[in-house]
Scaffold this motif. Sequence first.
Motif, PDB file in Angstrom:
ATOM      1  N   LEU A 327      15.150   1.761  12.720  1.00 56.73           N
ATOM      2  CA  LEU A 327      15.697   2.775  11.953  1.00 56.73           C
ATOM      3  C   LEU A 327      15.789   2.450  10.683  1.00 56.73           C
ATOM      4  O   LEU A 327      15.503   3.358   9.565  1.00 56.73           O
ATOM      5  CB  LEU A 327      17.163   2.981  12.428  1.00 56.73           C
ATOM      6  CG  LEU A 327      18.091   4.178  11.665  1.00 56.73           C
ATOM      7  CD1 LEU A 327      17.329   5.629  11.804  1.00 56.73           C
ATOM      8  CD2 LEU A 327      19.412   4.179  12.202  1.00 56.73           C
ATOM      9  N   LYS A 328      16.063   1.339  10.206  1.00 54.06           N
ATOM     10  CA  LYS A 328      16.126   0.818   8.753  1.00 54.06           C
ATOM     11  C   LYS A 328      14.589   1.308   7.924  1.00 54.06           C
ATOM     12  O   LYS A 328      14.730   1.658   7.103  1.00 54.06           O
ATOM     13  CB  LYS A 328      16.585  -0.657   8.597  1.00 54.06           C
ATOM     14  CG  LYS A 328      16.805  -1.100   7.065  1.00 54.06           C
ATOM     15  CD  LYS A 328      17.141  -2.282   6.820  1.00 54.06           C
ATOM     16  CE  LYS A 328      17.051  -2.929   5.702  1.00 54.06           C
ATOM     17  NZ  LYS A 328      17.935  -4.348   5.452  1.00 54.06           N
ATOM     18  N   ASP A 329      13.613   0.601   8.632  1.00 58.97           N
ATOM     19  CA  ASP A 329      12.297   0.958   8.138  1.00 58.97           C
ATOM     20  C   ASP A 329      11.851   2.375   7.977  1.00 58.97           C
ATOM     21  O   ASP A 329      11.488   2.769   7.037  1.00 58.97           O
ATOM     22  CB  ASP A 329      11.276   0.252   9.080  1.00 58.97           C
ATOM     23  CG  ASP A 329      11.367  -1.328   9.040  1.00 58.97           C
ATOM     24  OD1 ASP A 329      12.048  -1.853   8.166  1.00 58.97           O
ATOM     25  OD2 ASP A 329      11.103  -2.082  10.047  1.00 58.97           O
ATOM     26  N   LEU A 330      12.520   3.150   9.026  1.00 61.16           N
ATOM     27  CA  LEU A 330      12.117   4.728   8.868  1.00 61.16           C
ATOM     28  C   LEU A 330      12.830   5.369   7.778  1.00 61.16           C
ATOM     29  O   LEU A 330      12.705   6.198   7.047  1.00 61.16           O
ATOM     30  CB  LEU A 330      12.745   5.277  10.284  1.00 61.16           C
ATOM     31  CG  LEU A 330      11.987   6.539  10.421  1.00 61.16           C
ATOM     32  CD1 LEU A 330      10.713   6.764  10.488  1.00 61.16           C
ATOM     33  CD2 LEU A 330      12.376   7.277  11.812  1.00 61.16           C
ATOM     34  N   GLU A 647       5.995   2.650  -2.395  1.00 60.43           N
ATOM     35  CA  GLU A 647       5.069   3.824  -3.038  1.00 60.43           C
ATOM     36  C   GLU A 647       4.661   4.582  -1.670  1.00 60.43           C
ATOM     37  O   GLU A 647       4.343   4.048  -0.708  1.00 60.43           O
ATOM     38  CB  GLU A 647       4.019   3.389  -3.717  1.00 60.43           C
ATOM     39  CG  GLU A 647       2.995   4.588  -4.205  1.00 60.43           C
ATOM     40  CD  GLU A 647       1.988   4.014  -5.292  1.00 60.43           C
ATOM     41  OE1 GLU A 647       1.001   4.671  -5.573  1.00 60.43           O
ATOM     42  OE2 GLU A 647       1.927   2.824  -5.400  1.00 60.43           O
ATOM     43  N   PHE A 648       4.604   6.017  -1.787  1.00 59.24           N
ATOM     44  CA  PHE A 648       4.133   6.838  -0.650  1.00 59.24           C
ATOM     45  C   PHE A 648       2.860   6.509  -0.398  1.00 59.24           C
ATOM     46  O   PHE A 648       1.798   6.908  -1.166  1.00 59.24           O
ATOM     47  CB  PHE A 648       4.514   8.241  -1.110  1.00 59.24           C
ATOM     48  CG  PHE A 648       4.134   9.183  -0.010  1.00 59.24           C
ATOM     49  CD1 PHE A 648       4.813   9.336   1.169  1.00 59.24           C
ATOM     50  CD2 PHE A 648       3.074   9.865   0.097  1.00 59.24           C
ATOM     51  CE1 PHE A 648       4.587  10.030   2.294  1.00 59.24           C
ATOM     52  CE2 PHE A 648       2.518  10.843   1.014  1.00 59.24           C
ATOM     53  CZ  PHE A 648       3.413  10.765   2.086  1.00 59.24           C
ATOM     54  N   LYS A 649       2.425   6.405   0.886  1.00 57.23           N
ATOM     55  CA  LYS A 649       0.958   6.601   1.678  1.00 57.23           C
ATOM     56  C   LYS A 649       1.147   7.081   2.864  1.00 57.23           C
ATOM     57  O   LYS A 649       2.009   6.724   3.596  1.00 57.23           O
ATOM     58  CB  LYS A 649       0.499   5.072   1.553  1.00 57.23           C
ATOM     59  CG  LYS A 649      -0.776   4.904   1.967  1.00 57.23           C
ATOM     60  CD  LYS A 649      -1.408   3.241   2.303  1.00 57.23           C
ATOM     61  CE  LYS A 649      -2.821   3.320   2.775  1.00 57.23           C
ATOM     62  NZ  LYS A 649      -3.105   1.864   3.081  1.00 57.23           N
ATOM     63  N   ALA A 650       0.115   7.705   3.238  1.00 61.87           N
ATOM     64  CA  ALA A 650      -0.130   8.415   4.538  1.00 61.87           C
ATOM     65  C   ALA A 650      -1.234   7.814   5.496  1.00 61.87           C
ATOM     66  O   ALA A 650      -2.229   7.775   4.726  1.00 61.87           O
ATOM     67  CB  ALA A 650      -0.090   9.859   4.354  1.00 61.87           C
ATOM     68  N   ALA A 651      -1.073   7.741   6.728  1.00 63.90           N
ATOM     69  CA  ALA A 651      -2.153   7.527   7.153  1.00 63.90           C
ATOM     70  C   ALA A 651      -3.122   8.391   7.558  1.00 63.90           C
ATOM     71  O   ALA A 651      -3.020   9.808   7.413  1.00 63.90           O
ATOM     72  CB  ALA A 651      -1.905   7.286   9.015  1.00 63.90           C
ATOM     73  N   GLY A 671      -3.549   4.168  11.614  1.00 66.30           N
ATOM     74  CA  GLY A 671      -2.640   4.831  12.271  1.00 66.30           C
ATOM     75  C   GLY A 671      -1.189   4.424  11.662  1.00 66.30           C
ATOM     76  O   GLY A 671      -1.348   3.486  10.800  1.00 66.30           O
ATOM     77  N   SER A 672       0.017   5.015  12.206  1.00 68.51           N
ATOM     78  CA  SER A 672       1.143   4.680  11.469  1.00 68.51           C
ATOM     79  C   SER A 672       2.247   4.045  12.622  1.00 68.51           C
ATOM     80  O   SER A 672       2.215   4.505  13.844  1.00 68.51           O
ATOM     81  CB  SER A 672       1.769   5.986  11.121  1.00 68.51           C
ATOM     82  OG  SER A 672       3.213   5.685  10.622  1.00 68.51           O
ATOM     83  N   GLY A 713       6.657   2.687  10.152  1.00 64.29           N
ATOM     84  CA  GLY A 713       6.292   3.196   9.013  1.00 64.29           C
ATOM     85  C   GLY A 713       5.160   2.499   8.348  1.00 64.29           C
ATOM     86  O   GLY A 713       4.257   3.297   7.608  1.00 64.29           O
ATOM     87  N   ASP A 714       4.779   1.526   8.863  1.00 61.45           N
ATOM     88  CA  ASP A 714       3.417   1.001   8.170  1.00 61.45           C
ATOM     89  C   ASP A 714       2.113   1.589   8.548  1.00 61.45           C
ATOM     90  O   ASP A 714       2.155   1.968   9.729  1.00 61.45           O
ATOM     91  CB  ASP A 714       3.319  -0.528   8.540  1.00 61.45           C
ATOM     92  CG  ASP A 714       4.314  -1.467   7.732  1.00 61.45           C
ATOM     93  OD1 ASP A 714       4.871  -0.993   7.014  1.00 61.45           O
ATOM     94  OD2 ASP A 714       4.321  -2.704   8.203  1.00 61.45           O
TER      95      ASP A 714
END
Length: 789
Positions: A327-330, A647-651, A671-672, A713-714
């Motif tokens: 949850l913290k990571d999210l 910084e924002f990054k998306a799969a 993937g995420s 989230g990675d």
Amino acid sequence: MAKDFMDAHDKIIRRLAEELTVRPPQVKATVELLDGGATVPFIARYRKELTGGLDDIQLRALHERLAYLRELEERRAAVLSAIDEQGKLSDALAAQIQAADTKQRLEDLYLPYKKKRRTKAQIAREAGLEPLSKTLLADPTLVPEDEAAKYLRAAEGDIPAVEDAKAALDGAKQILMERFAEDPELVGQLRERLWREGELSSRVIAGKQQEGAKFSDYFEHNEQLSKVPSHRALAMFRGRNEGVLALSLRLPGEDEAPLHPAQVAIARHFDIFNGSGDQGRPADRWLAEVVRWTWRVKLYTHLETELMGRLRERAEREAIEVFAANLKDLLLAAPAGQKATLAIDPGLRTGCKVAVVDATGQFLEHATIYPHAPRHAWEASLAELSRLVEKHDVALVAVGNGTASRETDRLAGELVKGFAGKRALSKVMVSEAGASVYSASEYASRELPELDVTIRGAVSIARRLQDPLAELVKIEPKSIGVGQYQHDVSQLQLSRSLEAVIEDCVNAVGVDLNTASSALLSRVAGLNAALADNIVARRNAQGPFTSRRALLEVSRLGPKTFEQCAGFLRIMSGDNPLDASAVHPEAYPLVERIAQRSGRDLAGLIGDSATLKSLKPAEFADERFGVPTIVDILAELDKPGRDPRPEFKAAEFREGVESLKDLEPGMILEGSVTNVTHFGAFVDIGVHQDGLVHISALSDRFIEDPRTVVKAGDIVRVKVMSVDLARSRIGLTMRLDDQPDDHGEPGGGKAPRRGRDDKGRGQAAGKVTETASQMGALGTALLQAKKGR
């Protein structure tokens, strides 16, 4: 009485200092702050001089243990008082009670003196049979029947008759059984031996094989009790609760030995015999029967229940820790930022719900499109999306990851291509977990009263892309779907832990006082839902806040609350530039002094790295603000209001890979990470089913905790190792040199050969055989929770 309280308080301080390996003054100062109503985020950030720099993790641990130790001391006082009232409190017993360091040990010591219903042993004592029990225990050479004959008596009042030797011996047996079962040293030794050496045995209940197929890995399963991982323990407990599995506790070799190992331990503890059983003395057989019944009737069930409870408690604690970490990571995932966003909540027959929000998350417009079966209005849908993008100057397209998400993602891809060279437009797949829970919530109905629940879901998806933290705080954390068996654990402990995580995350990032929702404001240190609503009401009535001091005008927000919350609230473009930073108002005079000595005005000092780095914190320290606080202030002035999130990054999901049947072993995909457990990580690769990267396939090096490699989230690259269409299981690896093996374990592939750590220990390749179990009951639970719909 006051002295006893002080002694207990000092004992707690010393023990906390020892457990946390810090100095007693640090603990004492922290306890005083907590007792004074200070929050953990406030103490961690603004009271470092007092606590010696304890961080939020240490403070949370201290707070939790403080509650336990206070309860222990209260119970200790009650036990001492209760035994003293009976006139049975000897100095030796009092010393044992004072030395008891757990609630369990304390209850073991209290058990013989605890008021209980009238037992068989008590009735036998009333009949005068206690001397008989002591005599036969002390001298097994005596003939039991001959000694028992001396204790025959007629009935008298409530005391039954002792009509024959058999009745006398039965009464004496009950007395010894109770005495043995209440011996604190024996019980403690047996408990720890069972925990250390015992095996948890799981067997399927006859006739439940088909109904409980998802628990098939536990139909005939034995495992050392103390080493059962939390996910397997919770799976077995769920199987028992559903009437599929029967669980029991066993000691190795108990079926082969002439006497149960626990019975031998009881006999030795009371010097009855050395473990060989009947030695030919007249009372040996009777004493052996006492021992046997003590174990079977008094101790086994009690200890089995207790140790199963310990296993469940540990498993729940670990599961809650997994949930809290994910949850913290999210919550601290990178925000896409303040950009106008169009969100598409995919659907088939009922269409895709579309919502547009502005850069601050305010709802602008909604629509419904039908690009998929049965209507197939692809071109019309593209046209409608293009209209919305142009009308509202949209920069981001958020696509929910639910049903028809990949087909809808392809639609969004065409939309983005259509604007290539004309405007900066990008698409991102966003988790829908919990969106439907938010949509139907009372908060959503107050926030978006004019919208249908389906459109509210799309609005939530858009806002979640802009700022995950700000949006996810509106959803009950258990519905976000990053937990491990979250419905099987203590809901009170789970809620307490998750609330602490949310509080720490919100305060670590900071909150814009003039744009934050009441849900977000309520998570700020010192505030609650009522005060958050009052802040929003004041903002709506009188316009934006221009200074932090104006918070004191909010109804029911007094100086103490202001002290706790002010440093975490930001005011952009306010009267005082420090209001946009994490510098607490109490330190404003200090900053003004720093600026004056530096020959700069306040606005000029902020962001002037050269000047700030040339300053020596010790030169500004005084009795109120020490060097640690001044170091923090200078760092904040250098980069005011900095966001700790990445910084924002998306799969980027591969085109053409949209379902399990599109997967082939050997494929390398992006993937995420959606969930990290003790046995590996689940990764969303865009096929509506997360794949599992087992811990043995996360890295070339030996690892014990998957979170040292990945977190929720990675964005990661994985190779497909195996695909099980029948059971919807995908085995993945992050070791891209690994080769798929058609003969590997279902859902996980054959275990890759492990590297070795510096001690030459390989991580067991056989660990991957757990995959079927983990992807069975656990995998189903995780995926259902993840969807949240």
